[in-house]
Design a protein around this motif. Structure first.
Motif, PDB file in Angstrom:
ATOM      1  N   GLU A 139     -70.037 -21.949 -62.037  1.00 18.89           N
ATOM      2  CA  GLU A 139     -69.140 -22.954 -61.226  1.00 18.89           C
ATOM      3  C   GLU A 139     -68.659 -24.133 -61.846  1.00 18.89           C
ATOM      4  N   THR A 142     -65.068 -23.753 -62.550  1.00 17.91           N
ATOM      5  CA  THR A 142     -64.072 -23.810 -61.311  1.00 17.91           C
ATOM      6  C   THR A 142     -63.193 -24.737 -61.480  1.00 17.91           C
ATOM      7  N   ARG A 145     -60.281 -23.732 -63.851  1.00 23.72           N
ATOM      8  CA  ARG A 145     -59.714 -22.590 -63.512  1.00 23.72           C
ATOM      9  C   ARG A 145     -58.628 -22.691 -62.518  1.00 23.72           C
ATOM     10  N   PRO A 158     -59.174 -24.713 -55.599  1.00 26.33           N
ATOM     11  CA  PRO A 158     -60.252 -24.235 -56.426  1.00 26.33           C
ATOM     12  C   PRO A 158     -61.201 -23.510 -55.423  1.00 26.33           C
ATOM     13  N   GLU A 161     -61.206 -18.167 -54.288  1.00 28.34           N
ATOM     14  CA  GLU A 161     -61.244 -17.359 -55.407  1.00 28.34           C
ATOM     15  C   GLU A 161     -59.952 -16.915 -55.968  1.00 28.34           C
ATOM     16  N   VAL A 164     -57.868 -19.252 -58.176  1.00 27.90           N
ATOM     17  CA  VAL A 164     -58.057 -19.921 -59.575  1.00 27.90           C
ATOM     18  C   VAL A 164     -58.104 -18.883 -60.525  1.00 27.90           C
TER      19      VAL A 164
END
Length: 200
Positions: A139, A142, A145, A158, A161, A164
């Motif tokens: 996490e 995240t 990402r 973010p 899913e 990201v």
């Protein structure tokens, strides 16, 4: 299909490098041309937040980041690989990511937009000593990402899913050759790279 892997580890034959090589081999098996850049061999300065790139589209810092920009611009897939350092990425790769600010434009309301015209795939590889079940480590990546997805795909959320950058974490690293001695992980990395190289 061109794939560039940017290695943020100081160990050229360590777990992160091995994981990245395996991912790139999976991409190459799908017909991709692959290139690896090691940040350990380059000089990349800190982003000074001067915002010149917002006016000119060029970074004023004359260093090895120019080589990375060229590789990114010519590639369809960008893979960033780093060991987990203190719950984040290695410092030399963080410098590179900070300089990706070049690809942002800022609206009058302060929102960030990507300047990349044709979306590119991007993925993040992490190696760490922590076990896979320590989900808080996953996490922790995240937000990054999400930012990477915004830069290269143009969307930012973010929490979702699908918005990201894909993440592959190699956990429970007990020594510098853990990855190469884990057939299941090598297979997973190979498949990860193959998926990234698939069109669409």
């Amino acid at each position: 299909m061109k794939v560039v892997g940017i290695l943020g580890s100081t160990r050229p034959d360590g777990n992160t490098a091995t994981l990245l090589r395996q991912v790139l081999e999976g991409a190459a098996a799908q017909g991709a041309t692959t290139t690896t850049i090691s940040t350990n061999n380059l000089t990349v300065h800190d982003c000074t937040n001067c915002d010149t790139c917002k006016r000119t589209g060029q970074c004023v810092l004359n260093d090895d980041m120019q080589e990375i920009y060229n590789n990114i611009n010519e590639s369809d897939v960008i893979i960033l690989a780093s060991p987990n350092y203190m719950g984040g990425i290695a410092g030399n790769l963080k410098l590179v990511i900070d300089r990706l600010y070049l690809y942002f434009s800022v609206t009058e309301t302060g929102e960030l937009r990507t300047t990349i015209q044709s979306p590119k795939k991007v993925a993040l590889l992490i190696t760490q000593n922590a076990p896979r079940e320590y989900t808080h480590y996953r996490e922790a990546f995240t937000p990054l990402r999400g930012v990477l997805h915004l830069i290269f795909q143009g969307n930012f959320d973010p929490v979702t899913e699908s918005l990201v950058a894909p993440l592959l974490i190699a956990s429970s690293m007990k020594g510098p050759d853990t990855v190469e001695n884990d057939p299941q992980l090598l297979q997973e990395a190979y498949a990860f790279g193959a998926d990234l190289a698939l069109e669409g």
